[in-house]
Design a protein around this motif. Structure first.
Motif, PDB file in Angstrom:
ATOM      1  N   CYS A 111       0.642  -1.143  -0.082  1.00  0.00           N
ATOM      2  CA  CYS A 111       0.038  -0.102   0.024  1.00  0.00           C
ATOM      3  C   CYS A 111       0.895   1.184   0.069  1.00  0.00           C
ATOM      4  O   CYS A 111       0.579   2.346  -0.640  1.00  0.00           O
ATOM      5  CB  CYS A 111      -0.787   0.056   1.084  1.00  0.00           C
ATOM      6  SG  CYS A 111      -2.331  -1.190   1.171  1.00  0.00           S
ATOM      7  N   LYS A 112       2.092   1.169   0.732  1.00  0.00           N
ATOM      8  CA  LYS A 112       2.831   2.469   0.820  1.00  0.00           C
ATOM      9  C   LYS A 112       3.364   2.739  -0.470  1.00  0.00           C
ATOM     10  O   LYS A 112       3.638   3.967  -0.863  1.00  0.00           O
ATOM     11  CB  LYS A 112       3.790   2.115   1.869  1.00  0.00           C
ATOM     12  CG  LYS A 112       4.661   3.512   2.463  1.00  0.00           C
ATOM     13  CD  LYS A 112       5.620   3.216   3.596  1.00  0.00           C
ATOM     14  CE  LYS A 112       6.498   4.481   3.854  1.00  0.00           C
ATOM     15  NZ  LYS A 112       7.213   4.280   5.149  1.00  0.00           N
ATOM     16  N   HIS A 117      -2.255   4.325   2.562  1.00  0.00           N
ATOM     17  CA  HIS A 117      -1.944   4.098   4.195  1.00  0.00           C
ATOM     18  C   HIS A 117      -2.569   2.565   4.452  1.00  0.00           C
ATOM     19  O   HIS A 117      -3.795   2.558   4.232  1.00  0.00           O
ATOM     20  CB  HIS A 117      -2.232   5.340   5.187  1.00  0.00           C
ATOM     21  CG  HIS A 117      -1.469   6.349   4.864  1.00  0.00           C
ATOM     22  ND1 HIS A 117      -0.319   6.705   4.618  1.00  0.00           N
ATOM     23  CD2 HIS A 117      -2.115   7.590   3.975  1.00  0.00           C
ATOM     24  CE1 HIS A 117       0.128   8.025   4.553  1.00  0.00           C
ATOM     25  NE2 HIS A 117      -1.291   8.480   3.839  1.00  0.00           N
ATOM     26  N   GLU A 142       0.950   3.773  11.315  1.00  0.00           N
ATOM     27  CA  GLU A 142       1.685   5.304  11.689  1.00  0.00           C
ATOM     28  C   GLU A 142       0.550   5.998  12.215  1.00  0.00           C
ATOM     29  O   GLU A 142      -0.637   5.920  12.034  1.00  0.00           O
ATOM     30  CB  GLU A 142       1.960   5.622  10.173  1.00  0.00           C
ATOM     31  CG  GLU A 142       3.303   4.999   9.611  1.00  0.00           C
ATOM     32  CD  GLU A 142       3.524   5.679   8.224  1.00  0.00           C
ATOM     33  OE1 GLU A 142       3.138   6.591   7.951  1.00  0.00           O
ATOM     34  OE2 GLU A 142       4.305   5.151   7.577  1.00  0.00           O
TER      35      GLU A 142
END
Length: 285
Positions: A111-112, A117, A142
């Motif tokens: 995903c990153k 996120h 995060e």
């Protein structure tokens, strides 16, 4: 009316009441479920549906996932029309399923790389808590995306806590479910011992409920034993799976190993019944 567009993948026993909390809170919602019959109730409410996870992510700002296991997560991300096929960035994907920390770390990295996120956010609680928005939600990921998502998560739970980096929510959930398995087995063994010596289950569970050992879980599952009600609120097959995941994390303590083996032995015969059907396995010994 909230302006954050939400999407929901997985309309099972937990996914339906959890997603309904978003509707109640006024969040625009669209849904995706592999079995299309589960979408019909949402269509009747005027809720939109998506043809694939990718298309859902393209039209939503925040997408929630609530499915059964690592395989289902792998399919949702990597399958045809999966989330990683979406032409989208800047989205938040929140996986509320009970899965391994390893798969969370793998899909979080993917995903990153696409500019999205990922948060792992499994829950403690069953259908009743989901219906009452009283779940405990433990989150890994995060801090920035967590703070963005927290107001939405709070519509589903009484406690929303960031416990660490990616995968930490999964670790916390597997630790809690290890205790869940141990307590359910302990209650079953306690009732069995009492019954073998002339004390009926109703009397014993009343005593426990009024002692320092009383808890909502003991009350609910004690009543289930008394009423011979093993309809699944949380299926035994799911705790068997969770304990396998906990074993993969290193679960090797005396009670943990015992609970692991008991539920693995019980799964074939009692897997579709509630977790407290473990009493049937206990009585086989």
């Amino acid at each position: 009316m909230n302006t954050v567009k939400t999407g929901w993948i997985g309309l099972g026993k937990m996914g339906i009441p959890m997603s309904q909390q978003l509707i109640k809170a006024g969040y625009p919602l669209s849904v995706y479920n592999r079995s299309k019959d589960k979408e019909e109730g949402f269509k009747a409410q005027g809720i939109g549906t998506a043809a694939s996870p990718a298309l859902l992510l393209e039209e939503a700002d925040v997408v929630f996932i609530m499915v059964s296991d690592d395989k289902a997560i792998n399919d949702i991300f990597h399958g045809d029309g999966g989330l990683l096929a979406a032409k989208a960035s800047g989205k938040i994907i929140i996986n509320m399923s009970t899965v391994s920390p390893a798969i969370s770390k793998e899909v979080a990295a993917a995903c990153k790389a696409q500019g999205n996120h990922y948060l792992d956010a499994p829950v403690s609680g069953s259908v009743k808590q989901a219906e009452d928005a009283m779940l405990v939600i433990m989150v890994g990921g995060e801090a920035g995306p967590f703070e963005q998502a927290k107001p939405i998560l709070e519509k589903m739970g009484k406690l929303v806590m960031l416990v660490g980096d990616t995968g930490a929510g999964n670790v916390a959930k597997l630790a809690i479910n290890t205790l869940l398995g141990i307590v359910a087995q302990g209650l079953s063994e306690t009732v069995t011992l009492a019954q073998q010596n002339g004390i009926n289950a109703e009397a014993l569970t009343t005593l426990i409920g009024n002692s320092a050992l009383g808890s909502p879980f003991i009350k609910i599952k004690g009543d289930a034993i008394v009423n011979n009600n093993y309809n699944a609120a949380f299926a035994l097959k799911h705790i068997a799976k969770d304990l396998r995941l906990a074993k993969d994390l290193g679960l090797a303590t005396p009670l943990g190993k015992t609970a692991y083996q008991t539920y693995q032995d019980a799964e074939a015969a009692f897997g579709e019944e509630d977790i407290i059907a473990v009493i049937k396995q206990v009585n086989k010994k």
